[in-house]
Design a protein around this motif. Structure first.
Motif, PDB file in Angstrom:
ATOM      1  N   ARG A 115       0.805  -1.224   0.000  1.00  0.00           N
ATOM      2  CA  ARG A 115       0.000   0.000   0.000  1.00  0.00           C
ATOM      3  C   ARG A 115       0.839   1.276   0.000  1.00  0.00           C
ATOM      4  NH1 ARG A 115      -4.385  -2.641  -1.773  1.00  0.00           N
ATOM      5  NH2 ARG A 115      -5.569  -3.710  -0.145  1.00  0.00           N
ATOM      6  N   ASN A 116       2.158   1.137   0.020  1.00  0.00           N
ATOM      7  CA  ASN A 116       3.045   2.299  -0.048  1.00  0.00           C
ATOM      8  C   ASN A 116       4.047   2.043  -1.163  1.00  0.00           C
ATOM      9  OD1 ASN A 116       4.871   4.416   0.319  1.00  0.00           O
ATOM     10  ND2 ASN A 116       4.829   4.287   2.549  1.00  0.00           N
ATOM     11  N   HIS A 131      -1.145  -2.128   4.997  1.00  0.00           N
ATOM     12  CA  HIS A 131      -1.168  -0.670   5.158  1.00  0.00           C
ATOM     13  C   HIS A 131      -0.129  -0.148   6.147  1.00  0.00           C
ATOM     14  CE1 HIS A 131      -4.538   1.098   2.858  1.00  0.00           C
ATOM     15  NE2 HIS A 131      -5.045  -0.111   2.915  1.00  0.00           N
ATOM     16  N   ALA A 186      -2.203   2.991  -4.600  1.00  0.00           N
ATOM     17  CA  ALA A 186      -1.108   3.346  -3.705  1.00  0.00           C
ATOM     18  C   ALA A 186      -0.302   4.511  -4.259  1.00  0.00           C
ATOM     19  CB  ALA A 186      -0.191   2.143  -3.491  1.00  0.00           C
TER      20      ALA A 186
END
Length: 566
Positions: free
Chosen positions: A71-72, A116, A372
């Motif tokens: 997610r990053n 996350h 993302a």
């Protein structure tokens, strides 16, 4: 519950492989590969499930699977360390097998639910590792008659909210506002959302859990005991085992709630708004949660110039007329009017907070797709209001940086009623609000990343006089490796204390004691996990003194706390 056998029936095929040049993890030896393979083989009854649960680096689906829950984007590059294997268990025995074999070979096991975590520690490592990806564990059972829900840790918050809504329009659960967040990490770190002032944290409503421990046993609350059950509600579950599910108590929500968003720039008296918000938001009606978003924006007054915009984003568990009346008296500078408000169902407010378009159907919460971006986050706690002069200095710093912003989340209400040691999460009474520092960008590159992460760090340094100290506190679910990491060498305890007291304050010692008891070999570890207790008593007390000196805590109080939990 199966509380004894660590030898599950676990279906796998394991391929010995050469590590691709783009894989930056240090390859394990041929012997380690063979040992791991033999371990799995000994625990296995082959079945048709094989291709669905084990993915090596040579598998065509490996990259897609790995990237699905990153997610990053900072941690989704060719140079990012990759796991040797991704295991996607479908039942408890698969989890038992993964734990047992990772322990046998001595390889690091990373546990991922929603992906996350801000620093990617559930799916990257600088040592050889395996990912246990829990996304198949997504069953949710809602029992409205008893007002409880059993939710597996690979489910998302959006899925939990939707399943509750299916059964009742007057029940909800107090948790995060991003629907794609995984239940496992969110609840084990505290669980924070827009009903916190009325209902407290998510962990305050957890009544049971299932965990696979370091011995490969599946334990429920009764079997694991009160201490371990305490630890996994706010202490970070990945330090203690693999949490399979949580059972939570639902809360009552009104048929109609109210949301609103009102923003003002510096030219529109934003400074006064922030001054007043600090005094009102933590003390207002418990049903009212007013998040404050502060960010640099383009000025509408002077072309080409930046200004600061302060936006109040709110949920009120009641009608619009009532909240307008309350804030007209208590927060007049906001200038809230009924036309700023929208009345809707609780599930509608969930969609609104998640930035879905008006009219979006609740089944949108079942969508796991997530766009993302590159980001860096940090956290702080504020105990005293920041003065006008202080705010004006902060605006100047933000305008020089041009990109990094804040989110202020108010406390008060229920958070003042729960003791700081009721769960490992210690940040309760005494805090006015929590700060999230946030910077996002879209362009990849090491130099670009360095520029933006340094912006967040610079603003964090600037805020030192305005936030908590001794220690300067941090929120576990806003994971931040800047505040300390652990190499798990001979100084493991001291390294753990550096970040441990920031996240857990005086609860840290109790977490160390529990960790040492349930996982003495430190099978479940990551860059900021709870370390085990030093083996010799004299080292333990010396370590306590060291971490006190580093954190600035009162020595007498800390050693007293140590003795109480020893």
């Amino acid at each position: 519950m199966n509380k004894s056998s660590p030898f599950p029936y676990f279906s796998v095929i394991f391929l010995l492989l050469n590590v691709s040049p783009i894989i930056s993890t240090t390859p394990t030896t041929e012997k380690e590969y063979s040992t791991f393979y033999q371990c799995l083989k000994n625990q296995t009854t082959f079945s048709d499930q094989v291709s669905n649960i084990l993915f090596t680096q040579t598998n065509p689906s490996f990259s897609t699977l790995l990237q699905a829950y990153i997610r990053n984007s900072r941690f989704n590059t060719t140079s990012t360390p990759k796991p040797i294997i991704v295991i996607t268990p479908q039942q408890g025995s698969h989890v038992q097998g993964a734990v047992f074999c990772a322990k046998s070979i001595g390889i690091q096991l990373k546990i991922r639910s929603g992906g996350h975590d801000y620093e990617g520690i559930s799916y990257i490592s600088n040592e050889p590792f395996i990912i246990l990806d829990m996304f198949n564990f997504r069953n949710i059972t809602v029992d409205i008659e008893n007002e409880v829900a059993m939710v597996q840790t690979g489910a998302t918050l959006g899925e939990l909210y939707y399943r509750i809504w299916e059964k009742s329009k007057v029940h909800g659960f107090p948790s995060g506002v991003c629907p794609s967040v995984g239940v496992g990490g969110h609840l084990s770190g505290g669980g924070y959302g827009n009903m916190i002032r009325n209902f407290g944290l998510s962990i305050d409503h957890v009544i049971d859990a299932q965990i696979v421990d370091a011995n490969g046993r599946i334990l429920d609350k009764e079997a694991m005991g009160e201490e371990l059950f305490w630890a996994i509600r706010g202490g970070g579950g990945a330090s203690f085992g693999v949490i399979i599910s949580y059972t939570v108590k639902l809360v009552h929500v009104p048929e109609i709630v109210t949301v609103f968003k009102v923003g003002k720039t510096l030219e529109e008296n934003a400074t006064e708004l922030v001054l007043q918000w600090q005094k009102v938001a933590p003390l207002a009606d418990d049903r009212l949660f007013m998040r404050l978003i502060l960010q640099p924006v383009s000025s509408k007054v002077v072309k080409g110039k930046k200004t600061i915009e302060a936006t109040v984003m709110a949920l009120f568990l009641g009608g619009a007329d009532e909240v307008v009346k309350i804030l007209g008296k208590e927060f007049p500078v906001l200038g809230l009017m009924k036309e700023n408000c929208s009345e809707m169902s609780w599930i509608g407010s969930v969609l609104w907070w998640a930035n879905f378009d008006n009219g979006t159907k609740p089944d949108a919460l079942l969508d796991r797709n997530y766009e993302a971006s590159f980001s860096k986050k940090k956290s702080d706690y504020v105990e005293k209001t920041i003065s006008k002069e202080g705010l004006e200095g902060i605006w100047k710093e933000m305008l020089e940086l041009r990109k990094t912003g804040f989110v202020f989340n108010p406390y008060g209400g229920k958070m003042n009623e729960v003791p700081c040691d009721a769960t490992p999460f210690p940040h309760r009474a005494g805090n006015l609000f929590k700060i999230q520092y946030s910077v996002n960008w879209d362009e990849p590159g090491i130099d670009v990343e360095r520029n933006f992460t340094n912006q967040a760090r610079r603003l964090y340094r600037y805020m030192t006089p305005f936030v908590s100290n001794s220690p300067r506190r941090a929120f576990l679910n806003y994971r931040d490796l800047d505040i300390g990491t652990n190499n798990f060498g001979k100084n493991s305890y001291e390294e753990g204390a550096v970040y441990g007291v920031k996240y857990f304050n005086n609860n840290y010692q109790r977490l160390v004691k529990i960790k040492t008891k349930v996982d003495p070999e430190n099978i479940f570890r990551n860059e900021q996990s709870i370390p085990t207790h030093p083996s010799k008593p004299e080292f333990a007390h010396a370590s306590a003194i060291i971490y006190v000196m580093k954190s600035g805590q009162d020595l007498a109080c800390t050693l007293l706390d140590w003795s109480l939990h020893e």
